[in-house]
Design a protein around this motif. Structure first.
Motif, short mmCIF file in Angstrom:
data_model
loop_
_atom_site.label_atom_id
_atom_site.label_comp_id
_atom_site.label_asym_id
_atom_site.label_seq_id
_atom_site.Cartn_x
_atom_site.Cartn_y
_atom_site.Cartn_z
N ASP A 31 22.77 37.07 -28.19
CA ASP A 31 22.18 38.36 -28.55
C ASP A 31 23.19 39.34 -29.13
O ASP A 31 22.86 40.49 -29.39
CB ASP A 31 21.50 38.99 -27.32
CG ASP A 31 20.27 38.19 -26.93
OD1 ASP A 31 19.91 37.28 -27.69
OD2 ASP A 31 19.69 38.48 -25.86
N VAL A 48 16.95 44.20 -29.26
CA VAL A 48 16.41 42.96 -28.72
C VAL A 48 15.02 43.24 -28.16
O VAL A 48 14.86 44.12 -27.32
CB VAL A 48 17.31 42.38 -27.61
CG1 VAL A 48 16.73 41.08 -27.08
CG2 VAL A 48 18.71 42.17 -28.10
N LEU A 49 14.01 42.52 -28.66
CA LEU A 49 12.65 42.68 -28.15
C LEU A 49 12.17 41.34 -27.65
O LEU A 49 12.18 40.36 -28.39
CB LEU A 49 11.74 43.19 -29.26
CG LEU A 49 12.17 44.56 -29.79
CD1 LEU A 49 12.35 44.51 -31.28
CD2 LEU A 49 11.19 45.62 -29.38
N ASP A 50 11.79 41.32 -26.39
CA ASP A 50 11.44 40.05 -25.78
C ASP A 50 10.07 40.16 -25.12
O ASP A 50 9.80 41.11 -24.38
CB ASP A 50 12.50 39.69 -24.74
CG ASP A 50 12.43 38.22 -24.37
OD1 ASP A 50 11.43 37.58 -24.74
OD2 ASP A 50 13.37 37.75 -23.70
N SER A 51 9.19 39.19 -25.40
CA SER A 51 7.86 39.26 -24.79
C SER A 51 7.84 38.67 -23.39
O SER A 51 6.91 38.88 -22.63
CB SER A 51 6.86 38.50 -25.67
OG SER A 51 7.14 37.12 -25.59
N ALA A 52 8.91 37.94 -23.03
CA ALA A 52 8.89 37.22 -21.75
C ALA A 52 8.79 38.17 -20.57
O ALA A 52 8.03 37.95 -19.64
CB ALA A 52 10.14 36.35 -21.63
N ASP A 109 7.78 41.26 -20.61
CA ASP A 109 6.96 42.42 -20.91
C ASP A 109 5.52 41.98 -21.22
O ASP A 109 5.19 41.62 -22.35
CB ASP A 109 7.58 43.12 -22.14
CG ASP A 109 6.93 44.48 -22.36
OD1 ASP A 109 6.00 44.83 -21.61
OD2 ASP A 109 7.36 45.17 -23.30
N LEU A 168 5.79 42.61 -31.40
CA LEU A 168 7.06 43.23 -31.05
C LEU A 168 7.32 44.35 -32.05
O LEU A 168 7.60 44.10 -33.22
CB LEU A 168 8.18 42.19 -31.11
CG LEU A 168 8.01 40.98 -30.17
CD1 LEU A 168 9.03 39.91 -30.48
CD2 LEU A 168 8.11 41.42 -28.72
N SER A 178 11.75 25.04 -27.42
CA SER A 178 12.55 26.21 -27.71
C SER A 178 13.02 26.12 -29.16
O SER A 178 13.55 25.10 -29.59
CB SER A 178 13.73 26.25 -26.74
OG SER A 178 14.88 26.70 -27.38
N ASP A 211 6.18 32.47 -25.99
CA ASP A 211 6.91 33.73 -25.94
C ASP A 211 7.81 33.84 -27.15
O ASP A 211 8.25 32.84 -27.72
CB ASP A 211 7.76 33.81 -24.67
CG ASP A 211 6.95 34.32 -23.49
OD1 ASP A 211 6.40 35.42 -23.63
OD2 ASP A 211 6.85 33.60 -22.48
N LYS A 222 11.09 36.18 -28.95
CA LYS A 222 12.14 37.20 -28.82
C LYS A 222 12.67 37.50 -30.22
O LYS A 222 13.03 36.58 -30.96
CB LYS A 222 13.27 36.69 -27.92
CG LYS A 222 14.34 37.74 -27.68
CD LYS A 222 15.28 37.33 -26.55
CE LYS A 222 16.40 36.46 -27.09
NZ LYS A 222 17.47 36.27 -26.10
N VAL A 228 15.56 39.37 -32.35
CA VAL A 228 16.87 40.04 -32.26
C VAL A 228 17.22 40.56 -33.64
O VAL A 228 17.37 39.79 -34.60
CB VAL A 228 17.96 39.09 -31.75
CG1 VAL A 228 19.27 39.83 -31.62
CG2 VAL A 228 17.57 38.48 -30.41
#
Lengths: 447, 375
Positions: free
Chosen positions: A56, A79-83, A85, A105, A155, A211, A213, A215
């Motif tokens: 990150d 950094v925006l993460d759906s995990a 949130d 996001l 992943s 999910d 994320k 960055v």
């Protein structure tokens, strides 16, 4: 004891001593802070951790405080993460067993420069059928760009910045520029406002999960910026402090004390002992210290503690043995030594309790001035690529910077931060040492 | 007036004194040279011991033998007729024979003296990776090729440093307490950092930001065809590294020597000279500098020895094609023969430095006794 206190009081009259002491105190505080805030294992993990730890972080980002000096506001990393949130994720059952997932996001982009890079990390949890996702980019002016449509394995890393197809669709602009640019302006300037990354996924199993994320790598990061491996340089600068101080201190103590004691022994026993010590010193003067250290580093070990041992060993018979010898030759004839002999003091007792303590005040300033010399020696070794393989030191940061062409490419922050710390250490100890020299050796005083 | 006869006598005496000085210095030089040679031998022997603690010199020798045998075998016309198996066996046999012949089976104590002789003549075999510019892999050739560049840079730097610091220190000792004097004292602690450290900043400012001087190297690429252009290019590349050397040491030297001169300038004979109304340059030169020079030369010797070490990184930073840069490359390539060779040649350079300064000392200080301990 009283004399020492008087000397310390006198020291206060020298502004350079106060300044030097302040610098040293700050360094010691920094060292303590580093060791408390980042435990040793954590520091090693942060420095050696491999991709997982640094993903990150932006690559080659400048320190954050650079924004204070530039007119343009450079972006930090977002950094925006759906995990973690649940609010950004919506699940809709389709009825036929499939599930629609929408991850949104959104973030405000108010900076005057483009991000460094753009990456999207997708993770999916499924048994047999991998989900399918459509990635859509929404600019503040309502433009929509479909970044990619893809099936998602467990992943996935989608490096948006390296997507050649997207670059072509954006009219030849790099994605991190094209996606953030105001349309039809040349040269491109970023459009401020609320951006959104929409991940529209279809899950083919009711239990599956998707999910995302995002960055948005910034151009500035942390207190000291990052290097070519996305490592946060702050870690090395912080942990370099206790390492540099302990290396300098131990090497200085080890070499001066041993030299002093040997000089005293040589003078006291005289004859062949003295002769032998002098001859060894002459040989040692010719041994090239740094090349030998380099040889040891190449052939045996690069550990900072092995190096320390070799430095001390090579320093035992250093040239200063001659200076101490001259002093001891005078002291040897002093009446109090004769008195000690008269009452039957043993040889070693005289050496350790009568000769050595007498010279220590003269030694103190030299000792203080020696410390930075060894700190720089460690940096020198590191710059030659012989730094400790595990621990982060200032010298190793400089070495990385030099090897990766920081000076040619204009990454000045990378060179400046460790240099400033090195010079602060050097100045701190040297200023104190010079003041001590004037206090302890009044003959050198100018008046 | 009646000055003529008294002047004539000292002249004769001076001539006689000069003759005896020469003899004294020559004798002293021979004694010191022998002592230093013994010192170098012991020093190099220690280096060999350090290097061979992990058996590295042995490995070097074995590799060399194997290579030699391989070459010999290739030149042999019978060779082509043998099967692979035979060839291998024959090579092994030859290698074993050769190792026996060169004494690799002997105890280390015996072997170490063979190594010592080899190292002293820089006969360290062939480099593993690095080549000299003329294409040779002989360690000796590679090292000797780099030596002039190092000497050129450091001789320039040291001489400049020596004369500049003496000049400034003398000047300041006569103007004690002036702004310049206090500035020098305040700047003295900056000498804690080595030359390469200042080199980085000089590159950053003059090459990176201002773009007026080159980043590094010894001449421009491609080198200018005419002699004058070549010399100018050399000079231009010399400016930054020499500046780095000078900056890293000058303030401390000036500080120490100025204090030293201050102490000496309060001697009675200096006061006497002042009272006689002699010009201040004469007082500086003959009454202050002359009696303090031996001590200055000694302290300079120690600085010099320290600077050789700093040289390695300085050359690396400035991409200067000298010994230091070579050593840096050898480290990168794990080229052990070159590294051991560099250690030996640096030992020679240090010994040479000590020798030259010893001789200077003998010339400067008439009290030096040849028989006794010199320092």
């Amino acid at each position: 004891m009283k004399a020492w206190r008087a000397r310390l009081r006198e020291l206060r009259r020298y502004p350079s001593a106060i300044a030097g002491l302040t610098l040293i105190a700050l360094l010691v505080l920094l060292a303590v802070y580093a060791m408390v805030a980042i435990p040793y294992r954590e520091a090693v993990r942060l420095w050696q951790g491999g991709e997982g730890v640094w993903t990150d972080n932006p690559r080659l980002a400048m320190p954050r405080w650079i924004n204070l000096f530039t007119r343009t506001d450079l972006p930090p990393t977002l950094v925006l993460d759906s995990a973690g949130d649940p609010e950004v994720k919506k699940r809709v059952e389709r009825g036929d067993g499939d599930v629609d997932v929408t991850v949104s996001l959104a973030f405000d982009y108010t900076y005057d420069a483009f991000p460094n890079e753009l990456s999207i990390f997708l993770t999916a949890d499924f048994k047999e059928l991998s989900p399918f996702a459509t990635l859509i980019w929404r600019a503040p002016d309502g433009r929509e760009v479909v970044l990619q449509r893809r099936s998602v394995r467990a992943s996935e890393i989608y490096r948006v910045s390296q997507d050649a197809d997207l670059t072509m669709r954006l009219g030849g602009r790099k994605p991190e520029v094209g996606l953030f640019a105001r349309p039809l302006t040349e040269p491109p300037r970023p459009l401020k406002g609320r951006y959104e990354l929409l991940v529209e996924g279809i899950l083919f199993e009711p239990e599956a999960e998707l999910d995302a994320k995002l960055v948005v790598y910034g151009q500035v990061h942390g207190l000291a910026g990052t290097d070519h491996l996305r490592r946060d340089i702050t870690v090395a600068l912080l942990w370099g402090t206790p390492l540099a101080l302990s290396f300098g201190l131990l090497a200085a103590i080890g070499s001066t004390l041993s030299t002093l004691i040997l000089a005293a022994i040589g003078v006291w026993y005289g004859r062949w002992v003295d002769g032998l010590f002098q001859r060894i010193t002459e040989v040692n003067l010719i041994l090239p210290v740094l090349p030998i250290l380099i040889m040891v580093g190449i052939l045996y070990s690069r550990s900072i503690w092995v190096m320390l041992g070799v430095v001390i060993l090579l320093g035992v018979f250093s040239a200063s043995i001659k200076v101490y010898r001259a002093m001891f030759l005078q002291i040897k004839e002093a009446p109090y030594v004769e008195a000690a002999r008269a009452y039957g003091a043993g040889n070693l007792r005289i050496v350790f309790l009568y000769l050595v303590p007498r010279v220590i005040p003269i030694l103190v300033p030299q000792f203080v001035v020696l410390i930075p010399a060894f700190v720089f020696l460690e940096a020198t070794l590191a710059v030659l690529g012989l730094g400790d393989p595990i621990m982060p030191t200032w010298g190793k940061v400089l070495d990385d910077a030099y090897r990766n062409g920081a000076l040619y490419m204009g990454h000045y922050y990378w060179v400046l931060a460790p240099s400033v710390l090195l010079i602060v250490t050097g100045l701190g100890f040297a200023m104190l040492g010079f003041a001590l020299d004037r206090v302890f050796n009044p003959r050198l005083r100018e008046q | 007036m009646a000055v003529a006869p008294p002047v004539a006598v000292p002249r004769v005496e001076a001539a006689r004194a000069a003759g005896s000085t020469l003899a004294r210095v020559a004798k002293y030089a021979v004694v010191r040279l022998v002592a230093l040679l013994i010192t170098v031998v012991v020093g190099v022997y220690l280096t060999i011991l350090v290097a061979n603690m992990g058996g590295y010199v042995d490995q070097l020798r074995r590799a060399q033998i194997r290579e030699g045998v391989g070459l010999m075998a290739l030149a042999d016309p019978e060779w082509a007729m043998l099967t692979d198996q035979d060839r291998r066996e024959r090579i092994e046999r030859l290698v074993a024979l050769e190792e026996e012949r060169l004494g690799l089976g002997q105890p280390f104590l015996v072997r170490s003296f063979t190594y010592l002789a080899n190292a002293l003549t820089l006969n360290l075999g062939r480099a593993e990776q690095i080549m000299s510019d003329s294409g040779s892999r002989q360690v000796r050739l590679i090292l000797l090729e780099r030596l002039p560049a190092t000497l050129y840079l450091f001789a320039t730097g040291q001489l400049l440093l020596f004369f500049a610091s003496i000049f400034v220190a003398l000047h300041l000792s006569q103007r004690y307490g002036s702004f310049l004097d206090r500035l020098m004292v305040a700047l003295a602690p900056t000498s804690a950092a080595p030359g390469w450290f200042y080199g980085i900043f000089l590159i950053l400012i003059f090459a990176g930001l201002l773009r007026v001087l080159p980043f590094g190297g010894m001449v421009a690429t491609p080198p200018p065809p005419d002699k004058l252009g070549y010399a100018l290019s050399l000079l231009k590349h010399l400016i930054l590294p020499v500046t780095a050397i000078v900056i890293s040491a000058i303030f401390l030297q000036v500080y120490y020597w100025r204090t030293f001169f201050l102490i000496y300038s309060r001697e009675d004979y200096v006061e006497m000279a002042k009272a006689k109304g002699l010009p201040s340059t004469l007082i500086e030169r003959r009454y202050i500098l002359r009696p303090t020079l031996p001590a200055i030369v000694t302290s300079f010797a120690l600085t010099l020895i320290g600077l050789w070490t700093g040289a390695i990184v300085l050359e690396t930073i400035f991409n200067w094609p000298g010994l230091g840069r070579l050593l840096y490359r050898a480290i990168g390539a794990y080229d052990t023969p070159v590294i051991v060779g560099s250690v030996v040649i640096y030992a020679y350079l240090l010994a040479l430095t000590v020798f030259v300064l010893d001789i200077l000392y003998a010339i400067l200080d008439p009290r030096v006794r040849v028989e006794g301990r010199s320092t």
